[in-house]
Design an enzyme around this catalytic site. Structure first.
Site, PDB file in Angstrom:
ATOM      1  N   SER A  10       1.699  -2.895  -0.183  1.00  0.00           N
ATOM      2  CA  SER A  10       2.548  -3.571  -1.066  1.00  0.00           C
ATOM      3  C   SER A  10       3.875  -3.635  -1.559  1.00  0.00           C
ATOM      4  O   SER A  10       4.622  -3.169  -2.032  1.00  0.00           O
ATOM      5  CB  SER A  10       1.939  -4.083  -2.310  1.00  0.00           C
ATOM      6  N   HIS A  34       0.902  -5.872   2.772  1.00  0.00           N
ATOM      7  CA  HIS A  34      -0.192  -6.513   1.753  1.00  0.00           C
ATOM      8  C   HIS A  34       0.858  -7.302   1.006  1.00  0.00           C
ATOM      9  O   HIS A  34       2.059  -6.638   0.174  1.00  0.00           O
ATOM     10  CB  HIS A  34      -0.449  -5.193   0.517  1.00  0.00           C
ATOM     11  N   ASP A  36       1.220 -10.087  -2.078  1.00  0.00           N
ATOM     12  CA  ASP A  36       0.493 -10.265  -3.444  1.00  0.00           C
ATOM     13  C   ASP A  36       1.155 -11.823  -3.571  1.00  0.00           C
ATOM     14  O   ASP A  36       3.121 -11.625  -4.496  1.00  0.00           O
ATOM     15  CB  ASP A  36       1.273  -9.594  -4.480  1.00  0.00           C
ATOM     16  N   MET A  38       1.512 -14.562  -6.944  1.00  0.00           N
ATOM     17  CA  MET A  38       0.739 -14.942  -7.813  1.00  0.00           C
ATOM     18  C   MET A  38       1.499 -15.958  -7.835  1.00  0.00           C
ATOM     19  O   MET A  38       2.510 -16.260  -8.214  1.00  0.00           O
ATOM     20  CB  MET A  38       1.927 -13.500  -8.713  1.00  0.00           C
ATOM     21  N   HIS A  67      -2.744 -11.724  -0.973  1.00  0.00           N
ATOM     22  CA  HIS A  67      -3.626 -11.335  -1.735  1.00  0.00           C
ATOM     23  C   HIS A  67      -3.189 -12.386  -2.737  1.00  0.00           C
ATOM     24  O   HIS A  67      -2.189 -12.690  -3.338  1.00  0.00           O
ATOM     25  CB  HIS A  67      -3.207  -9.719  -2.558  1.00  0.00           C
ATOM     26  N   MET A  69      -3.125 -14.047  -6.060  1.00  0.00           N
ATOM     27  CA  MET A  69      -3.931 -14.493  -6.851  1.00  0.00           C
ATOM     28  C   MET A  69      -3.276 -15.856  -7.650  1.00  0.00           C
ATOM     29  O   MET A  69      -2.033 -15.863  -8.433  1.00  0.00           O
ATOM     30  CB  MET A  69      -2.904 -12.990  -7.583  1.00  0.00           C
ATOM     31  N   MET A 138     -10.279  -4.543  -6.852  1.00  0.00           N
ATOM     32  CA  MET A 138      -9.032  -4.280  -7.717  1.00  0.00           C
ATOM     33  C   MET A 138      -9.180  -2.398  -8.238  1.00  0.00           C
ATOM     34  O   MET A 138     -10.505  -3.155  -9.375  1.00  0.00           O
ATOM     35  CB  MET A 138      -8.696  -5.120  -8.723  1.00  0.00           C
ATOM     36  N   ASP A 176      -7.039  -1.671  -4.214  1.00  0.00           N
ATOM     37  CA  ASP A 176      -5.862  -2.246  -4.475  1.00  0.00           C
ATOM     38  C   ASP A 176      -5.122  -1.674  -5.798  1.00  0.00           C
ATOM     39  O   ASP A 176      -6.234  -2.551  -7.393  1.00  0.00           O
ATOM     40  CB  ASP A 176      -6.133  -3.700  -4.329  1.00  0.00           C
TER      41      ASP A 176
HETATM   42  C1  DX5 Z   1      -1.054  -6.763  -8.579  1.00  0.00           C
HETATM   43  C2  DX5 Z   1      -0.814  -6.164  -6.944  1.00  0.00           C
HETATM   44  C3  DX5 Z   1      -1.340  -4.898  -6.341  1.00  0.00           C
HETATM   45  C4  DX5 Z   1      -0.143  -4.309  -6.332  1.00  0.00           C
HETATM   46  C5  DX5 Z   1      -0.412  -2.521  -6.081  1.00  0.00           C
HETATM   47  O1  DX5 Z   1      -1.314  -7.070  -8.594  1.00  0.00           O
HETATM   48  O2  DX5 Z   1      -2.326  -6.600  -6.476  1.00  0.00           O
HETATM   49  O3  DX5 Z   1      -1.266  -4.941  -4.868  1.00  0.00           O
HETATM   50  O4  DX5 Z   1       1.185  -4.253  -6.175  1.00  0.00           O
HETATM   51  O5  DX5 Z   1       0.774  -1.820  -6.612  1.00  0.00           O
HETATM   52  P1  DX5 Z   1       1.000  -0.640  -7.540  1.00  0.00           P
HETATM   53  O6  DX5 Z   1       0.182   0.340  -5.762  1.00  0.00           O
HETATM   54  O7  DX5 Z   1       2.080   0.099  -7.530  1.00  0.00           O
HETATM   55  O8  DX5 Z   1      -0.428  -0.090  -7.999  1.00  0.00           O
HETATM   56 ZN    ZN Z   2      -2.493  -6.772  -4.300  1.00  0.00          ZN
END
Ligand code: DX5
Ligand code: ZN
Length: 222
Positions: A10, A34, A36, A38, A67, A69, A138, A176
């Site tokens: 990620s 990956h 993220d 948001m 991903h 969010m 998650m 994740d």
């Molecule tokens: C959290 C994200 C994850 C995050 C994982 O909201 O969806 O993908 O980046 O990071 P680590 O591996 O540090 O938990």
């Molecule tokens: Zn993620």
């Protein structure tokens, strides 16, 4: 069980000023990135969107697993595809009726997947597994990297693995959050086959070595 075993670092944990350099160090040893996304609404944090995905797509040939969010994924699928996303995963908590989003993603040529938060039962996505090329459990609350792996989600991974295999579905099962050299094996034993790892990879002194150790722990081909 799905055959491939994949490592998906990620980039949330990478230095955003040096993304291409950070990715290049591990690119040959990972299976996808990956990404993220948001929106500061579905989760209490803002990360990145199509402009950064466009730059990533220009900088690497790696599969971009986005991903989402975000509260309204349908609205952004076109922009994400146009920017260079390959797959999107959306939260069932944001989109309780995921059919239209799945259809739009498929029409655009995006792989589609569904995500469940730690407290959301897998029953919530069970009726939609046929729509998914990826299902994501998650193992931290979404919104931030660097949190501790929630072991209580392991039975959910086991249940999903049973559902996917008993229905002979092609969906990958991704885990994740909080995946590191200690927790990856637990998630693998429960049935996950795609492993997101943010801070354990990009926060490591030697990210490449960490990726290689993760591969070995989960039995990914090297
Ligand atoms: C959290 C994200 C994850 C995050 C994982 O909201 O969806 O993908 O980046 O990071 P680590 O591996 O540090 O938990
Ligand atoms: Zn993620």
């Amino acid at each position: 069980m799905t055959n491939r075993i994949a490592i998906a670092p990620s980039i949330l944990a990478a230095d955003f000023a040096y993304l291409a350099d950070s990715i290049a160090v591990i690119a040959d040893d990972i299976d996808m990135l990956h990404v993220d996304v948001m929106d500061g609404h579905f989760v209490p944090n803002i990360s990145l969107g199509p402009p950064v995905i466009r730059s990533l797509a220009a900088a690497t040939d790696l599969y971009l697993d986005c991903h989402l969010m975000i509260t309204d994924p349908l609205r952004y699928l076109g922009a994400l595809k146009e920017a260079g996303a390959h797959g999107v995963t959306v939260h069932i908590e944001a989109v309780p009726d995921p059919g239209p989003v799945a259809n739009e993603a498929t029409d655009l040529g995006l792989d589609f997947g569904l995500v469940v938060n730690p407290t959301t039962p897998v029953d919530a996505i069970d009726p939609y597994l046929e729509l998914c090329s990826m299902v994501v459990v998650m193992s931290v609350e979404p919104g931030f990297g660097g949190q501790h792996f929630i072991e209580a989600v392991l039975p959910k991974i086991e249940r999903l693995r049973e559902s996917v295999d008993s229905r002979a579905l092609p969906a990958d099962i991704q885990v994740d959050g909080g995946i590191n050299l200690l927790t990856a094996g637990q998630a693998r034993s429960a049935g996950a086959n795609v492993f997101v790892a943010g801070s354990s990879v990009f926060g490591a002194d030697d990210p490449l070595n960490t990726v290689q150790e993760l591969r070995s722990i989960v039995g990914a081909e090297s």
